[in-house]
Design a protein around this motif. Structure first.
Motif, mmCIF file in Angstrom:
data_model
loop_
_atom_site.group_PDB
_atom_site.id
_atom_site.type_symbol
_atom_site.label_atom_id
_atom_site.label_comp_id
_atom_site.label_asym_id
_atom_site.label_seq_id
_atom_site.Cartn_x
_atom_site.Cartn_y
_atom_site.Cartn_z
ATOM 1 N N PHE A 370 0.853 -1.185 0.000
ATOM 2 C CA PHE A 370 0.000 0.000 0.000
ATOM 3 C C PHE A 370 0.888 1.233 0.000
ATOM 4 N N LYS A 371 0.316 2.327 -0.499
ATOM 5 C CA LYS A 371 1.061 3.579 -0.618
ATOM 6 C C LYS A 371 0.420 4.629 0.267
ATOM 7 N N GLY A 372 1.229 5.233 1.138
ATOM 8 C CA GLY A 372 0.741 6.264 2.037
ATOM 9 C C GLY A 372 0.820 7.651 1.422
ATOM 10 N N ALA A 373 0.554 8.664 2.247
ATOM 11 C CA ALA A 373 0.538 10.050 1.776
ATOM 12 C C ALA A 373 1.904 10.491 1.262
ATOM 13 N N THR A 374 2.972 9.907 1.801
ATOM 14 C CA THR A 374 4.324 10.275 1.390
ATOM 15 C C THR A 374 4.694 9.699 0.028
ATOM 16 N N GLY A 375 3.887 8.758 -0.457
ATOM 17 C CA GLY A 375 4.184 8.117 -1.728
ATOM 18 C C GLY A 375 5.035 6.876 -1.592
ATOM 19 N N LYS A 376 5.497 6.597 -0.391
ATOM 20 C CA LYS A 376 6.316 5.420 -0.160
ATOM 21 C C LYS A 376 5.423 4.184 -0.032
ATOM 22 N N THR A 377 5.855 3.081 -0.643
ATOM 23 C CA THR A 377 5.075 1.846 -0.547
ATOM 24 C C THR A 377 5.642 0.956 0.550
ATOM 25 N N GLN A 378 4.769 0.192 1.211
ATOM 26 C CA GLN A 378 5.199 -0.795 2.200
ATOM 27 C C GLN A 378 4.244 -1.975 2.167
ATOM 28 N N LEU A 379 4.705 -3.085 2.726
ATOM 29 C CA LEU A 379 3.899 -4.301 2.735
ATOM 30 C C LEU A 379 2.719 -4.164 3.687
ATOM 31 N N ALA A 380 1.553 -4.637 3.247
ATOM 32 C CA ALA A 380 0.367 -4.664 4.104
ATOM 33 C C ALA A 380 0.414 -5.906 4.992
ATOM 34 N N HIS A 381 -0.476 -5.954 5.982
ATOM 35 C CA HIS A 381 -0.674 -7.162 6.781
ATOM 36 C C HIS A 381 -1.929 -7.866 6.285
ATOM 37 N N THR A 382 -1.919 -9.201 6.278
ATOM 38 C CA THR A 382 -3.091 -9.976 5.877
ATOM 39 C C THR A 382 -3.588 -10.801 7.061
ATOM 40 N N LEU A 383 -4.912 -10.952 7.134
ATOM 41 C CA LEU A 383 -5.552 -11.732 8.187
ATOM 42 C C LEU A 383 -6.679 -12.544 7.561
ATOM 43 N N ASN A 384 -6.998 -13.675 8.172
ATOM 44 C CA ASN A 384 -8.190 -14.396 7.740
ATOM 45 C C ASN A 384 -8.774 -15.187 8.898
ATOM 46 N N GLY A 385 -10.004 -15.639 8.693
ATOM 47 C CA GLY A 385 -10.661 -16.425 9.725
ATOM 48 C C GLY A 385 -11.841 -17.196 9.171
ATOM 49 N N SER A 386 -12.130 -18.347 9.772
ATOM 50 C CA SER A 386 -13.295 -19.145 9.399
ATOM 51 C C SER A 386 -14.515 -18.596 10.113
ATOM 52 N N ALA A 387 -15.557 -18.310 9.337
ATOM 53 C CA ALA A 387 -16.750 -17.733 9.961
ATOM 54 C C ALA A 387 -18.026 -18.236 9.277
ATOM 55 N N LEU A 388 -18.267 -19.482 9.294
ATOM 56 C CA LEU A 388 -17.559 -20.537 10.005
ATOM 57 C C LEU A 388 -17.384 -21.735 9.092
ATOM 58 N N ALA A 389 -16.570 -22.720 9.555
ATOM 59 C CA ALA A 389 -16.476 -24.019 8.889
ATOM 60 C C ALA A 389 -17.665 -24.861 9.333
ATOM 61 N N LEU A 390 -18.379 -25.443 8.372
ATOM 62 C CA LEU A 390 -19.678 -26.044 8.686
ATOM 63 C C LEU A 390 -19.646 -27.409 9.369
ATOM 64 N N PRO A 391 -18.763 -28.342 9.019
ATOM 65 C CA PRO A 391 -18.952 -29.721 9.511
ATOM 66 C C PRO A 391 -19.062 -29.840 11.022
ATOM 67 N N ARG A 392 -18.131 -29.254 11.754
ATOM 68 C CA ARG A 392 -18.175 -29.421 13.208
ATOM 69 C C ARG A 392 -19.224 -28.535 13.859
ATOM 70 N N ILE A 393 -19.624 -27.459 13.160
ATOM 71 C CA ILE A 393 -20.776 -26.688 13.648
ATOM 72 C C ILE A 393 -22.032 -27.535 13.526
ATOM 73 N N VAL A 394 -22.187 -28.207 12.394
ATOM 74 C CA VAL A 394 -23.327 -29.121 12.229
ATOM 75 C C VAL A 394 -23.290 -30.208 13.293
ATOM 76 N N ALA A 395 -22.104 -30.795 13.512
ATOM 77 C CA ALA A 395 -21.974 -31.833 14.540
ATOM 78 C C ALA A 395 -22.385 -31.301 15.902
ATOM 79 N N SER A 396 -21.953 -30.075 16.224
ATOM 80 C CA SER A 396 -22.282 -29.484 17.526
ATOM 81 C C SER A 396 -23.764 -29.217 17.663
#
Length: 423
Positions: A370-396
């Motif tokens: 991503f590029k900030g106001a200064t014009g310099k680029t830097q690496l972003a952070h990535t995140l993810n999450g299951s919301a939700l995985a079905l099999p064990r929710i069904v089991a529960s």
């Protein structure tokens, strides 16, 4: 993928955090540093040769203009030899860069400072526990017996069609699956996530970008003739939407959600703990993916954890949250929270979601910046999450909600299923 500059400049810290993971090859760090030094020396030699060639070209031009053709021809012959040396150095540099790359991709991400040392799931930290175990009627059954009793999931039919780990959902079982997918997607979009519908197969570059390749190659189904892979999670195609992309700082955080089937070979998984829906080769999941500013990524991790917990609360499930120890944290993750629901019928915890912050590990592979106001680029952070995985929710849901009248559907799902009981 860790950045080589960081490894070189923070050798002791890298080794200390890798020890939290019980990383078995710490010598790889010094090999990376020494290989990078060789690469840098080759680059310097090549740069010097290029500079000399440029200077010689100017000198030859000047000699030709002043009529010193003989001297110019002699210098041309010298530069011809330099070109051969330049080609040789370029090839050596390319080989050294590939060697360095092959070493760096073997290093997992560095655990966050809050992640404790540990060797297995037994060392994970319980952060909180919500609710109380369900009180079941006498003679309560595990979900695989309930599935047969009410004819809603057929494991044997799935084995006939494909093999073990590919169940067939029938009648109200199929409708429950569809209801939960729609419910999870609706909840995510209400929270500001943009729904994406993505391919279920990806190329090698996509698998590499999110860290599945080369680390988890044996766990993925490979379509050999086309060089494609069935996705183990929607995280792979959704995150790769931003491969080789430079975002504007004001666009962060980017929030996407998507439903996909997921395919995992799960080689070597046997025993009663993987019976029924506990572990499958194909299952459905709604995934959350965020691309965040590094200054906010851990705040967002907590928000994502809280959001997943809100889904479990709406479903009325007893759950707990774990922060994984170093030895149980995924290869590409810096910190992971696991959410587990209590199976009163099986008398064990079932993992139903993982929420992870990868910091710059994926974005460095993806070249996602991503590029900030200064014009310099830097690496972003990535995140993810299951919301939700079905099999064990069904089991529960099946196990914890069994009554004399049948399986009671959580109230929040009734508008989606169109029925209150599986009977």
């Amino acid at each position: 993928m860790l950045q080589v500059n960081y490894i070189r400049e923070n050798r002791d810290k890298v080794l200390e955090r890798l020890s939290v993971r019980n990383f078995k090859h710490p010598e790889l760090v010094d090999e990376i540093i020494s290989t990078d030094e060789e690469r840098r020396q080759l680059q310097t030699s090549l740069d010097n040769l290029s500079a000399a060639a440029n200077a010689a070209a100017k000198q030859i031009g000047e000699l030709m203009r002043t009529g010193n053709k003989e001297e110019a021809d002699a210098l041309k012959a010298e530069t011809t030899a330099n070109k051969e040396q330049h080609k040789k150095l370029s090839e050596q540099l390319s080989e050294k860069e590939q060697q360095l790359h092959n070493l760096v991709v073997q290093l997992p991400n560095l655990p966050h400072h809050l992640v404790k040392a540990g060797s297995s799931a037994d060392d994970n930290e319980v952060i909180l526990e919500h609710g109380s175990p369900a009180i079941l009627p006498e003679g309560a059954l595990p979900h695989w017996e309930l599935a047969a009793k009410y004819d809603i999931i057929d494991f044997e039919l799935g084995t006939k069609i494909t093999g073990a780990g590919f169940p067939v959902y029938k009648g109200k079982g199929a409708r429950l699956q569809r209801a939960m997918i729609n419910f999870f997607l609706d909840q995510a979009t209400e929270q500001g996530y943009r729904e994406m519908q993505v391919p279920h197969v990806v190329n090698e570059a996509s698998g590499f970008g999110t860290g599945q390749l080369p680390d988890k190659e044996g766990q993925m189904y490979h379509v050999g003739i086309d060089g494609l892979y069935l996705i183990p999670t929607a995280e792979v195609p959704v995150t790769n939407l931003y491969r080789d992309v430079i975002l504007k700082e004001e666009e962060l955080p980017v929030k996407n959600t998507g439903y996909t089937p997921c395919f995992r070979r799960e080689a070597g998984s046997y025993g009663s703990h993987v019976r029924g829906l506990n572990r499958l080769h194909q299952f459905d999941k709604v995934e959350l993916v965020q691309i965040a500013h590094p200054d906010r990524s851990y705040e967002i991790l907590e928000e994502m954890s809280a959001y997943v917990q809100s889904l479990l609360q709406k479903l009325g499930l007893h759950y707990r949250v774990l922060r994984l120890c170093g030895g149980d944290t995924g290869f590409a993750s810096a910190m992971t929270y696991d959410m587990e629901t209590w199976s009163a019928a099986q008398q064990r915890w079932l993992e139903v979601s993982s929420v992870s912050n990868f910091e710059t590990y994926q974005s460095n592979r993806l070249k996602l910046r991503f590029k900030g106001a200064t014009g310099k680029t830097q690496l972003a952070h990535t995140l993810n999450g299951s919301a939700l995985a079905l099999p064990r929710i069904v089991a529960s849901i099946l196990e914890n909600n069994q009554t004399d009248k049948g399986i009671k559907i959580p109230e929040i799902l009734v508008p989606y299923t169109g029925f209150e009981y599986i009977d």
